[in-house]
Design a protein around this motif. Structure first.
Motif, PDB file in Angstrom:
ATOM      1  N   PRO A  32       0.623  -1.116  -0.355  1.00 42.66           N
ATOM      2  CA  PRO A  32       0.119   0.252   0.355  1.00 42.66           C
ATOM      3  C   PRO A  32       1.068   1.130   0.257  1.00 42.66           C
ATOM      4  N   PHE A  33       2.220   1.451   0.673  1.00 43.79           N
ATOM      5  CA  PHE A  33       2.401   2.446  -0.024  1.00 43.79           C
ATOM      6  C   PHE A  33       3.218   2.769  -0.815  1.00 43.79           C
ATOM      7  N   LEU A  34       3.453   2.240  -2.040  1.00 44.35           N
ATOM      8  CA  LEU A  34       3.114   2.784  -3.377  1.00 44.35           C
ATOM      9  C   LEU A  34       2.260   3.666  -3.481  1.00 44.35           C
ATOM     10  N   ASP A  35       1.205   3.422  -3.139  1.00 45.48           N
ATOM     11  CA  ASP A  35       0.245   4.773  -3.168  1.00 45.48           C
ATOM     12  C   ASP A  35       0.343   6.426  -3.233  1.00 45.48           C
ATOM     13  N   TYR A  36       1.416   6.287  -2.031  1.00 52.74           N
ATOM     14  CA  TYR A  36       2.230   7.215  -2.029  1.00 52.74           C
ATOM     15  C   TYR A  36       3.046   8.015  -3.382  1.00 52.74           C
ATOM     16  N   LEU A  37       3.144   7.566  -4.268  1.00 53.77           N
ATOM     17  CA  LEU A  37       3.531   7.567  -5.506  1.00 53.77           C
ATOM     18  C   LEU A  37       3.019   8.570  -6.244  1.00 53.77           C
ATOM     19  N   PRO A  38       3.786   9.738  -7.244  1.00 54.65           N
ATOM     20  CA  PRO A  38       2.506   9.485  -8.246  1.00 54.65           C
ATOM     21  C   PRO A  38       2.424   9.291  -9.254  1.00 54.65           C
ATOM     22  N   PRO A  39       1.281   8.464  -9.569  1.00 54.34           N
ATOM     23  CA  PRO A  39       0.458   7.879 -10.794  1.00 54.34           C
ATOM     24  C   PRO A  39       1.524   7.383 -11.727  1.00 54.34           C
ATOM     25  N   ASP A  40       1.780   8.788 -12.726  1.00 50.54           N
ATOM     26  CA  ASP A  40       3.053   9.088 -13.732  1.00 50.54           C
ATOM     27  C   ASP A  40       4.420   8.473 -13.408  1.00 50.54           C
ATOM     28  N   GLU A  41       3.908   8.486 -11.989  1.00 52.23           N
ATOM     29  CA  GLU A  41       5.658   7.647 -11.750  1.00 52.23           C
ATOM     30  C   GLU A  41       5.316   5.770 -10.976  1.00 52.23           C
ATOM     31  N   ARG A  42       4.441   5.001 -11.712  1.00 54.93           N
ATOM     32  CA  ARG A  42       4.176   3.938 -11.604  1.00 54.93           C
ATOM     33  C   ARG A  42       4.298   3.198 -12.515  1.00 54.93           C
ATOM     34  N   PRO A  43       4.028   3.809 -13.884  1.00 55.75           N
ATOM     35  CA  PRO A  43       4.705   3.358 -14.963  1.00 55.75           C
ATOM     36  C   PRO A  43       6.626   2.890 -15.003  1.00 55.75           C
ATOM     37  N   ARG A  44       7.175   3.673 -14.730  1.00 59.95           N
ATOM     38  CA  ARG A  44       8.462   3.490 -13.695  1.00 59.95           C
ATOM     39  C   ARG A  44       9.156   3.140 -13.168  1.00 59.95           C
ATOM     40  N   LEU A  45       8.498   2.704 -12.291  1.00 52.88           N
ATOM     41  CA  LEU A  45       8.904   1.826 -11.305  1.00 52.88           C
ATOM     42  C   LEU A  45       8.711   0.486 -12.045  1.00 52.88           C
ATOM     43  N   ARG A  46       7.313   0.333 -12.152  1.00 46.94           N
ATOM     44  CA  ARG A  46       7.537  -0.971 -12.800  1.00 46.94           C
ATOM     45  C   ARG A  46       8.447  -1.627 -13.732  1.00 46.94           C
ATOM     46  N   ARG A  47       8.504  -0.894 -14.989  1.00 47.03           N
ATOM     47  CA  ARG A  47       9.906  -0.632 -16.069  1.00 47.03           C
ATOM     48  C   ARG A  47      11.282  -1.098 -14.971  1.00 47.03           C
ATOM     49  N   LEU A  48      11.621   0.167 -14.211  1.00 44.83           N
ATOM     50  CA  LEU A  48      12.965  -0.151 -13.136  1.00 44.83           C
ATOM     51  C   LEU A  48      13.011  -1.897 -12.857  1.00 44.83           C
ATOM     52  N   ALA A  49      11.737  -2.640 -12.397  1.00 40.22           N
ATOM     53  CA  ALA A  49      11.082  -3.695 -11.366  1.00 40.22           C
ATOM     54  C   ALA A  49      11.575  -4.491 -12.936  1.00 40.22           C
ATOM     55  N   LEU A  50      11.098  -4.863 -13.793  1.00 36.41           N
ATOM     56  CA  LEU A  50      11.519  -5.556 -14.668  1.00 36.41           C
ATOM     57  C   LEU A  50      13.365  -5.449 -14.608  1.00 36.41           C
ATOM     58  N   GLU A  51      13.922  -4.722 -15.467  1.00 35.45           N
ATOM     59  CA  GLU A  51      15.231  -5.095 -15.471  1.00 35.45           C
ATOM     60  C   GLU A  51      15.704  -5.485 -14.450  1.00 35.45           C
ATOM     61  N   PHE A  52      15.772  -5.050 -12.783  1.00 39.84           N
ATOM     62  CA  PHE A  52      16.085  -5.269 -12.074  1.00 39.84           C
ATOM     63  C   PHE A  52      15.990  -6.708 -11.926  1.00 39.84           C
ATOM     64  N   LEU A  53      14.468  -7.321 -12.110  1.00 37.05           N
ATOM     65  CA  LEU A  53      14.396  -9.035 -12.349  1.00 37.05           C
ATOM     66  C   LEU A  53      15.682  -9.376 -13.652  1.00 37.05           C
ATOM     67  N   ALA A  54      16.035  -8.716 -14.589  1.00 37.84           N
ATOM     68  CA  ALA A  54      17.055  -9.438 -15.775  1.00 37.84           C
ATOM     69  C   ALA A  54      18.161  -9.095 -15.391  1.00 37.84           C
TER      70      ALA A  54
END
Length: 267
Positions: A32-54
């Motif tokens: 739930p703390f991800l709700d503190y992110l501005p909505p336009d930064e959620r896609p950026r975090l998702r992309r970074l997470a995929l690169e992290f897993l890669a």
């Protein structure tokens, strides 16, 4: 050259990963703390997470099977602190080991007389310089309230950027080290004194172990309970906001104001 090649490889691998919007939402609902992110930064975090897993090698220990939801959850939490710092901050290691709950690490130390003492240390996580991150995994309903093992251990990894776990990560050029110390040192000393008086501070008392643990626990609070940190230690909050390039307390305050307004309208 090697850093650029590594970035290219992880981006290329991430390009081939596919996660449905429904799965992202399912995983993020448990954070739930991800709700503190501005909505336009959620896609950026998702992309970074995929690169992290890669980029990382993540293994389950003691029979723990790492499904996609666990992997995505760890990646999202690990990437939140570096959303505006960049994944290169995690570039000098690749391994992550995940345990089903807390785990034991054998320790030893020599006392002043040279006698070696051995003991088992029960921990929730540990970050090794130049080596892996060890994490405990709890299902969302079993997680310890107010404790974020992933953010804590990855804050240690950031702290290790200058070679020591001392509460002083590598700061960007626009942040004077003297201002960082001027905020963190008195706050650390104050929390130590309050914990010694058995006060309920709202912060994990483990923060008083040393300045490195203080930085890690305050980083947890910055993302999980930003209002508490900003009220309790505003100078520390301001330094972390500049360092992480985020202001979760502002979003938390907006959400609280909206909730209060909705409650008034329902009366």
């Amino acid at each position: 050259m090697f850093a650029a090649l590594r970035r290219w490889r992880r981006r290329r691998t991430a390009d081939r990963m596919q996660v449905s919007p429904e799965r992202w939402q399912q995983v993020e609902a448990s954070l739930p703390f991800l709700d503190y992110l501005p909505p336009d930064e959620r896609p950026r975090l998702r992309r970074l997470a995929l690169e992290f897993l890669a980029d990382k090698q993540i293994h389950g220990a003691e029979g723990l099977v790492l499904g996609d939801d666990i992997l995505l959850s760890i990646a999202l939490q690990a990437c939140l602190p570096v959303l505006h710092i960049g994944l290169d901050a995690y570039a000098d290691w690749v391994g992550i080991v995940v345990y089903p709950g807390d785990f034991v690490i054998p320790r030893s130390f020599a006392d002043d007389d040279g006698v070696v003492h051995e003991y088992d240390d029960e921990v929730l996580g540990e970050a090794w310089e130049g080596g892996p991150v060890l994490l405990s995994w709890f299902e969302p309903g079993d997680a310890l309230e107010g404790v974020n093992v992933v953010i804590h251990e990855f804050a240690h990894k950031l702290d290790m950027g200058n070679g020591e776990v001392d509460g002083y990560p590598v700061l960007p050029a626009h942040m004077p080290a003297a201002e960082w110390a001027g905020a963190f040192k008195p706050a650390y000393e104050d929390l130590c004194a309050r914990v010694d008086r058995d006060e309920d501070t709202g912060f994990d008392p483990y923060a008083t172990e040393n300045p490195g643990e203080f930085f890690a626990v305050m980083s947890e609070a910055f993302f999980e309970t930003p209002g508490l940190l900003k009220t309790g230690y505003p100078a520390v909050y301001d330094q972390l906001a500049r360092y992480y390039g985020q202001d979760p307390a502002a979003r938390a305050r907006t959400a609280q104001e909206a909730h209060t307004e909705d409650a008034k309208l329902s009366l």
